[in-house]
Enzyme design. Structure first.
Site, PDB file in Angstrom:
ATOM      1  N   GLU A  88     -14.614 -13.924   9.956  1.00 22.43           N
ATOM      2  CA  GLU A  88     -14.574 -13.361   8.602  1.00 22.43           C
ATOM      3  C   GLU A  88     -14.342 -14.430   7.539  1.00 22.43           C
ATOM      4  OE1 GLU A  88     -11.538 -10.389   7.832  1.00 22.43           O
ATOM      5  OE2 GLU A  88     -12.331  -9.978   5.836  1.00 22.43           O
ATOM      6  N   SER A 148     -14.890  -4.497   2.593  1.00 24.75           N
ATOM      7  CA  SER A 148     -15.123  -3.816   1.313  1.00 24.75           C
ATOM      8  C   SER A 148     -14.602  -4.644   0.142  1.00 24.75           C
ATOM      9  CB  SER A 148     -14.551  -2.395   1.316  1.00 24.75           C
ATOM     10  OG  SER A 148     -13.168  -2.369   1.539  1.00 24.75           O
ATOM     11  N   LYS A 153     -18.179 -10.883   9.755  1.00 30.82           N
ATOM     12  CA  LYS A 153     -17.630  -9.958   8.756  1.00 30.82           C
ATOM     13  C   LYS A 153     -17.661 -10.647   7.399  1.00 30.82           C
ATOM     14  CE  LYS A 153     -13.472  -7.314   7.642  1.00 30.82           C
ATOM     15  NZ  LYS A 153     -12.523  -6.350   8.162  1.00 30.82           N
ATOM     16  N   ARG A 209       0.841  -1.214   0.000  1.00 29.85           N
ATOM     17  CA  ARG A 209       0.000   0.000   0.000  1.00 29.85           C
ATOM     18  C   ARG A 209       0.868   1.253   0.000  1.00 29.85           C
ATOM     19  NH1 ARG A 209      -4.818  -2.705   2.203  1.00 29.85           N
ATOM     20  NH2 ARG A 209      -4.939  -4.188   0.502  1.00 29.85           N
ATOM     21  N   GLY A 235     -12.395  -4.733  -2.215  1.00 31.79           N
ATOM     22  CA  GLY A 235     -12.010  -4.287  -3.556  1.00 31.79           C
ATOM     23  C   GLY A 235     -13.059  -3.391  -4.210  1.00 31.79           C
TER      24      GLY A 235
HETATM   25  P1  13P Z   1     -11.094  -4.476   2.916  1.00 32.69           P
HETATM   26  O1  13P Z   1     -12.245  -3.666   3.418  1.00 32.69           O
HETATM   27  O2  13P Z   1     -10.003  -3.658   2.272  1.00 32.69           O
HETATM   28  O3  13P Z   1     -11.522  -5.668   2.113  1.00 32.69           O
HETATM   29  O4  13P Z   1     -10.356  -5.060   4.210  1.00 32.69           O
HETATM   30  C1  13P Z   1     -11.115  -5.575   5.209  1.00 32.69           C
HETATM   31  C2  13P Z   1     -10.354  -6.607   5.908  1.00 32.69           C
HETATM   32  O5  13P Z   1     -10.069  -6.479   7.067  1.00 32.69           O
HETATM   33  C3  13P Z   1      -9.977  -7.822   5.180  1.00 32.69           C
HETATM   34  O6  13P Z   1      -9.610  -8.797   6.102  1.00 32.69           O
END
Ligand code: 13P
Length: 339
Positions: A175, A259, A217, A31, A261
């Protein structure tokens, strides 16, 4: 209500969501390199400290997910990072998986690792101030994937993780991310996400995880990023809500989307649309990494010392996402970037 049940709610209620700032050093280096900033521990801290000390934290960020390096760092004023986060009324969290690794027995799939020694690491993170955690499983969509093996092994690991985290008196964020890479259409994403969620909750129940003290998530239901079919926000919201209603037990208090991408505005607009039609008891919120940080990072890279404009951009993004948790966002508000 138990302490972890209270924390789970506190993180996502009242227009708040989660800032996912838990990029590993490798990801953070990518990044920072993309905006021509050298990835030193000091620079990683500076950017994160700029975000964590902004006004937007107070009203819209209920929790921040940190990486191992950051939770142990101190700010320029000598406070620890968890103390800085708590001073805005937000809850410090920590990513505890050690990454998605090649899954033996399947050619192109991954299983998330990090269970060995997790009990001990959790005790250390609790002492450092963490009250919630994150573990991310990833699933690719293609003609033959995800396989039963990937779905089952990742669900098993997520459930063992979640049980250990609750034992350590913290809230596990579960997640399971179905990636948007590929040519598949929205129906395929729906079908795979439904399967993945079903298996996750089967395992979480088997491992006696108290679902009231967890946060899910998930990905939104979207067409693949190389799909010929384009979907509109109304369709995305409808399919996402249907998939969650059908596959997530009602005991889960909060759902905080990744999010994955999407652009900053897409992520905000889609969440706003989901909340317009949300007829469930789930709090539908955000746990964004890129969609909260991208513009702020670009600005910060231009002049690292210009914290005020970087914070302005981050405050705006946090506010827009905060508004979308109660369907109060609009494109007009999006354009009104103020202090
Ligand atoms: P993004 O919102 O950039 O997908 O990242 C969330 C995240 O914590 C991925 O594990």
């Amino acid at each position: 209500m138990s302490e972890i049940e209270k924390i789970a709610k506190q993180i996502v209620e009242k227009d708040k969501g989660i800032l996912a700032a838990d990029e590993s050093t490798g990801t953070m280096t990518k990044r920072l390199s993309s905006v021509n900033v050298e990835s030193t521990a000091q620079n990683r801290l500076k950017f994160r400290e700029t975000l964590f000390s902004s006004e937007g934290m107070k009203n819209y960020i209920g929790g921040v997910i940190l990486y191992d390096e950051t939770i142990k760092q101190k700010t320029s004023s000598g406070k620890t990072i968890p103390e800085l986060i708590k001073s805005s009324g937000s809850v410090p969290g920590i990513k505890v998986d050690t990454g998605a690794k090649k899954l033996a027995g399947s050619t192109d799939e991954k299983v998330t690792e990090g269970l060995d020694g997790l009990r001990e690491r959790l005790a250390e993170y609790f002492k450092l101030g963490a009250r919630f955690t994150k573990w991310r499983a990833v699933y690719n969509i293609s003609e033959k994937y995800p396989s039963e093996l990937a779905i089952k092994s990742n669900a098993h690991a997520l459930a063992r993780y979640a049980a250990l985290v609750q034992e350590a008196k913290m809230v596990p964020i579960v997640e399971p991310e179905v990636l948007m890479d590929g040519e598949h259409n929205i129906n395929k994403c729906y079908e795979v996400t439904a399967k993945v969620l079903k298996e996750c909750y089967k395992e979480l129940n088997l491992h006696n995880v108290n679902l009231k003290g967890t946060i899910l998530k998930p990905n939104m239901i979207l067409p693949g990023n190389k799909s010929k079919d384009k979907s509109n926000t109304a369709e995305i919201a409808k399919m996402t809500l249907k998939c969650l209603k059908e596959n997530v037990p009602s005991d889960v208090p909060g759902i905080a989307f990744l999010s994955g991408g999407q652009t900053e505005i897409e992520a905000t607009q889609n969440l706003n649309e989901i909340n317009k039609i949300n007829d469930t008891n789930f709090i539908m919120s955000f746990s964004y990494g890129r969609a909260l940080q991208q513009s702020a990072l670009k600005n910060w890279a231009k002049n690292i010392k210009d914290t005020s404009n970087t914070q302005k951009i981050f405050n705006h993004r946090s506010k827009m996402n905060g508004l979308s948790t109660s369907a109060k966002w609009s494109m007009d508000l999006e354009k009104q970037i103020t202090a």
